[in-house]
Design a protein around this motif. Structure first.
Motif, PDB file in Angstrom:
ATOM      1  N   LYS A 356      38.746   5.796 -10.573  1.00 46.87           N
ATOM      2  CA  LYS A 356      39.583   7.168 -11.196  1.00 46.87           C
ATOM      3  C   LYS A 356      39.100   8.001  -9.885  1.00 46.87           C
ATOM      4  CE  LYS A 356      35.725   9.992 -13.033  1.00 46.87           C
ATOM      5  NZ  LYS A 356      35.722  10.609 -14.434  1.00 46.87           N
ATOM      6  N   PHE A 357      38.472   7.655  -9.413  1.00 48.35           N
ATOM      7  CA  PHE A 357      37.517   8.557  -7.642  1.00 48.35           C
ATOM      8  C   PHE A 357      38.723   8.278  -6.782  1.00 48.35           C
ATOM      9  CE2 PHE A 357      34.096   8.163  -4.876  1.00 48.35           C
ATOM     10  CZ  PHE A 357      33.127   9.312  -5.404  1.00 48.35           C
ATOM     11  N   ALA A 358      39.580   7.707  -6.883  1.00 50.90           N
ATOM     12  CA  ALA A 358      40.612   7.372  -5.581  1.00 50.90           C
ATOM     13  C   ALA A 358      41.027   9.182  -5.830  1.00 50.90           C
ATOM     14  CB  ALA A 358      42.246   6.600  -6.668  1.00 50.90           C
ATOM     15  N   HIS A 359      40.979  10.210  -6.894  1.00 55.38           N
ATOM     16  CA  HIS A 359      40.894  11.648  -6.962  1.00 55.38           C
ATOM     17  C   HIS A 359      40.676  12.222  -5.734  1.00 55.38           C
ATOM     18  CE1 HIS A 359      37.934  12.451  -9.207  1.00 55.38           C
ATOM     19  NE2 HIS A 359      38.064  13.455  -7.885  1.00 55.38           N
ATOM     20  N   ALA A 360      39.797  11.615  -5.152  1.00 58.05           N
ATOM     21  CA  ALA A 360      38.751  12.136  -4.024  1.00 58.05           C
ATOM     22  C   ALA A 360      39.671  11.780  -2.556  1.00 58.05           C
ATOM     23  CB  ALA A 360      38.001  11.695  -4.013  1.00 58.05           C
ATOM     24  N   ILE A 361      40.594  11.136  -3.116  1.00 56.48           N
ATOM     25  CA  ILE A 361      41.487  10.659  -1.702  1.00 56.48           C
ATOM     26  C   ILE A 361      43.493  11.271  -1.411  1.00 56.48           C
ATOM     27  CG2 ILE A 361      43.063   8.634  -0.524  1.00 56.48           C
ATOM     28  CD1 ILE A 361      41.050   6.584  -1.092  1.00 56.48           C
ATOM     29  N   TYR A 362      43.629  11.687  -3.211  1.00 57.31           N
ATOM     30  CA  TYR A 362      44.813  12.262  -3.356  1.00 57.31           C
ATOM     31  C   TYR A 362      44.038  13.969  -3.361  1.00 57.31           C
ATOM     32  CZ  TYR A 362      46.390   7.646  -4.713  1.00 57.31           C
ATOM     33  OH  TYR A 362      47.133   6.618  -4.726  1.00 57.31           O
ATOM     34  N   ARG A 363      43.506  14.080  -3.847  1.00 55.33           N
ATOM     35  CA  ARG A 363      43.091  15.390  -4.192  1.00 55.33           C
ATOM     36  C   ARG A 363      43.424  16.147  -2.964  1.00 55.33           C
ATOM     37  NH1 ARG A 363      39.199  17.330  -7.867  1.00 55.33           N
ATOM     38  NH2 ARG A 363      40.448  17.273  -9.133  1.00 55.33           N
ATOM     39  N   PRO A 364      43.116  16.155  -1.435  1.00 57.22           N
ATOM     40  CA  PRO A 364      43.033  17.223   0.103  1.00 57.22           C
ATOM     41  C   PRO A 364      44.661  16.810  -0.346  1.00 57.22           C
ATOM     42  CG  PRO A 364      40.922  15.467  -0.001  1.00 57.22           C
ATOM     43  CD  PRO A 364      41.618  15.314  -1.399  1.00 57.22           C
ATOM     44  N   VAL A 365      45.183  16.157   0.307  1.00 58.00           N
ATOM     45  CA  VAL A 365      46.821  15.597   0.270  1.00 58.00           C
ATOM     46  C   VAL A 365      47.481  16.722  -0.422  1.00 58.00           C
ATOM     47  CG1 VAL A 365      48.710  13.971   0.463  1.00 58.00           C
ATOM     48  CG2 VAL A 365      46.459  13.347   1.367  1.00 58.00           C
ATOM     49  N   ALA A 366      46.803  17.280  -1.596  1.00 60.02           N
ATOM     50  CA  ALA A 366      48.100  18.022  -2.841  1.00 60.02           C
ATOM     51  C   ALA A 366      47.135  19.134  -2.620  1.00 60.02           C
ATOM     52  CB  ALA A 366      47.916  17.773  -3.851  1.00 60.02           C
ATOM     53  N   LEU A 367      46.413  19.582  -1.885  1.00 62.86           N
ATOM     54  CA  LEU A 367      45.157  20.895  -1.772  1.00 62.86           C
ATOM     55  C   LEU A 367      46.680  21.113  -0.182  1.00 62.86           C
ATOM     56  CD1 LEU A 367      41.875  20.527  -2.158  1.00 62.86           C
ATOM     57  CD2 LEU A 367      43.065  21.830  -3.289  1.00 62.86           C
ATOM     58  N   PHE A 368      46.438  20.105   0.390  1.00 65.31           N
ATOM     59  CA  PHE A 368      46.907  20.754   1.470  1.00 65.31           C
ATOM     60  C   PHE A 368      48.677  20.817   1.538  1.00 65.31           C
ATOM     61  CE2 PHE A 368      49.563  20.194   5.466  1.00 65.31           C
ATOM     62  CZ  PHE A 368      49.434  20.308   6.463  1.00 65.31           C
ATOM     63  N   LEU A 369      49.252  20.153   0.757  1.00 66.07           N
ATOM     64  CA  LEU A 369      50.557  20.832   0.796  1.00 66.07           C
ATOM     65  C   LEU A 369      50.615  22.387  -0.842  1.00 66.07           C
ATOM     66  CD1 LEU A 369      51.993  17.106  -0.177  1.00 66.07           C
ATOM     67  CD2 LEU A 369      52.395  17.994   2.189  1.00 66.07           C
ATOM     68  N   HIS A 370      49.841  22.227  -1.523  1.00 61.87           N
ATOM     69  CA  HIS A 370      49.923  23.254  -2.416  1.00 61.87           C
ATOM     70  C   HIS A 370      49.446  24.444  -1.366  1.00 61.87           C
ATOM     71  CE1 HIS A 370      48.381  25.860  -5.309  1.00 61.87           C
ATOM     72  NE2 HIS A 370      47.976  26.509  -4.518  1.00 61.87           N
ATOM     73  N   TYR A 371      48.506  24.475   0.298  1.00 63.23           N
ATOM     74  CA  TYR A 371      48.456  25.507   0.893  1.00 63.23           C
ATOM     75  C   TYR A 371      49.179  25.469   1.962  1.00 63.23           C
ATOM     76  CZ  TYR A 371      43.761  26.307  -0.995  1.00 63.23           C
ATOM     77  OH  TYR A 371      42.734  26.341  -2.040  1.00 63.23           O
ATOM     78  N   LEU A 372      50.033  24.653   1.774  1.00 64.22           N
ATOM     79  CA  LEU A 372      51.705  24.317   3.282  1.00 64.22           C
ATOM     80  C   LEU A 372      52.383  26.002   2.267  1.00 64.22           C
ATOM     81  CD1 LEU A 372      51.832  23.526   6.167  1.00 64.22           C
ATOM     82  CD2 LEU A 372      52.693  21.474   5.051  1.00 64.22           C
ATOM     83  N   GLN A 373      52.597  24.661   1.156  1.00 63.26           N
ATOM     84  CA  GLN A 373      53.431  25.617   0.216  1.00 63.26           C
ATOM     85  C   GLN A 373      53.658  27.314  -0.288  1.00 63.26           C
ATOM     86  OE1 GLN A 373      54.956  22.414  -1.639  1.00 63.26           O
ATOM     87  NE2 GLN A 373      55.544  21.249  -0.418  1.00 63.26           N
ATOM     88  N   GLY A 374      52.698  27.396   0.096  1.00 65.98           N
ATOM     89  CA  GLY A 374      51.890  28.514  -0.073  1.00 65.98           C
ATOM     90  C   GLY A 374      52.650  29.714   0.513  1.00 65.98           C
ATOM     91  N   PRO A 375      52.477  31.010  -0.537  1.00 65.88           N
ATOM     92  CA  PRO A 375      53.467  32.175   0.255  1.00 65.88           C
ATOM     93  C   PRO A 375      52.667  32.497   2.103  1.00 65.88           C
ATOM     94  CG  PRO A 375      51.642  32.914  -1.352  1.00 65.88           C
ATOM     95  CD  PRO A 375      51.691  31.422  -1.577  1.00 65.88           C
TER      96      PRO A 375
END
Ligand code: SF4
Ligand code: SF4
Length: 379
Positions: A356-375
């Motif tokens: 479950k610790f793999a979220h430490a790898i996936y979360r930064p990528v998801a965060l980056f995309l989230h901010y990239l696609q934000g307004p």
């Protein structure tokens, strides 16, 4: 178009959540969740997708990685559908889906397999460690079976293998998000300024965990009146930063070949401070799982315990060894502690992408995309 999977609800449940079919879409969870401000219907929409068997929609959700698992939504659910547990189970489901060997799926769903894999890996690491003492009879036995060069290069091959697994996992995650977002977001590529802003916001969120802090600030939350240094976000932050700091200290030690006896070297100081941080966080997290102060802590999986107990033991044995090295005490007990410490620490690193610790790898990528696609700020 999303592919329907009628058995999806049962499959998600096998990753550690209850039967969520009782959900009647009241929206309480969405109202309380800090993430839903920006994402409209989260996490209620994910429960609907799970009920309808929309596997692709679930796996392409960035929000499952943004959720810190504060459990506020579960506290407010009138149907005991446990939306917080549900999102955590989705994360495990996604980690298992993205990891291509199938090992993660086995470890998450079969406690026996989890224990067996952990023990076999521990045994393997023990034998590998023994090769550091070529005169020991265990080492001689290993070198009779395998040539020295093969044993020497094994570590390198293992890390290359893990690198490939991680890259494939990230590729699958990104492909899913891309498929889902096509047509939803502007197709023109993001400019340099936007990429820079998204990067800064991502790094800031990783370092501060502000979103988690917001969860603990909710007026009606159990944690709101509690001092900051015992709140879950701070506990999570201490574990995360402690773990990363220790990794960095180990790498610095390895690169600069610092003599272990000097306690004032920067890498030793970094290791001591971050080791204390990690143990503080792990101790409180274990305490909360034992005493269950809120509803969120009522269910702990084997993987939860494994992770917390292992990082606590890694910290404890690390400090034991630090004392042993400082006082130059080369005893059999300390050698055994060294083996336990190294095996546990290596297990934590090697099993990272399978846990479950793999979220430490996936979360930064998801965060980056989230901010990239934000307004855009000027919009
Ligand atoms: S999970 Fe619970 S709180 Fe959320 S929409 Fe369903 S019934 Fe309401
Ligand atoms: S656990 Fe917290 S962050 Fe995650 S969905 Fe529930 S309220 Fe939102």
């Amino acid at each position: 178009m999303s592919v329907l999977n009628p058995g999806l609800a049962k499959e998600i449940q096998s990753y550690g959540t209850v039967d969520f079919s009782a959900c009647y879409s009241c929206g309480n969870c969405t109202a309380i969740c800090e993430l839903s401000d920006e994402n409209g219907f989260f996490p209620r929409n994910l429960i609907r997708y799970g009920m309808l068997g929309l596997k692709d929609k679930l796996l392409s959700s960035k929000e499952i990685w943004l959720c810190y698992g504060c459990g506020e939504c579960s506290e407010t659910c009138p149907r005991e559908a446990e939306p917080g547990d549900y999102v955590a189970a989705l994360r495990r489901y996604a980690i298992a889906h993205h990891e291509p060997t199938g090992l993660t799926k086995l470890m998450f769903r079969k406690p026996f397999a989890f224990v067996a894999i952990t023990l076999v890996l521990a045994l393997f690491l023990f034998f590998l460690l023994m090769t550091l003492k070529p005169d020991h009879e265990v080492a001689r036995w290993i070198f009779d079976l395998l040539p020295f060069d093969a044993v020497h290069d094994l570590g390198l091959y293992i890390f290359i293998f893990l690198g490939i697994i991680t890259a494939l996992g990230l590729f699958k995650m990104l492909r899913g998000i891309r498929k889902h977002d096509t047509g939803k977001v502007k197709d023109r590529p993001a400019g340099v300024a936007k990429i820079w802003r998204a990067t800064v916001k991502t790094v800031n969120e990783i370092i501060t965990m502000n979103r988690y802090k917001e969860c603990d600030r909710q007026d009606d939350a159990y944690w709101a009146p509690k001092p900051w240094f015992i709140k879950p976000w701070f506990v999570h932050w201490m574990i995360m930063m402690g773990f990363l700091g220790l990794l960095l200290a180990t790498i610095l030690d390895f690169i600069f070949k610092d003599p272990a006896t000097d306690i004032w070297l920067p890498s030793r100081i970094l290791g001591t401070v971050t080791g204390l941080m990690m143990m503080y966080g792990a101790s409180l997290a274990i305490y909360y799982r034992l005493t269950k102060p809120t509803h969120f802590y009522t269910r702990s999986s084997l993987a939860d315990w494994f992770f917390l107990v292992f990082i606590w033991l890694a910290g404890f044995t690390g400090f034991w060894l630090e004392a042993a090295v400082t006082f130059d005490a080369d005893t059999v007990t300390n050698q055994v502690v060294f083996i336990i410490h190294t095996v546990i620490s290596m297990e934590l690193v090697l099993l990272l992408i399978f846990s479950k610790f793999a979220h430490a790898i996936y979360r930064p990528v998801a965060l980056f995309l989230h901010y990239l696609q934000g307004p855009d700020p000027q919009a």
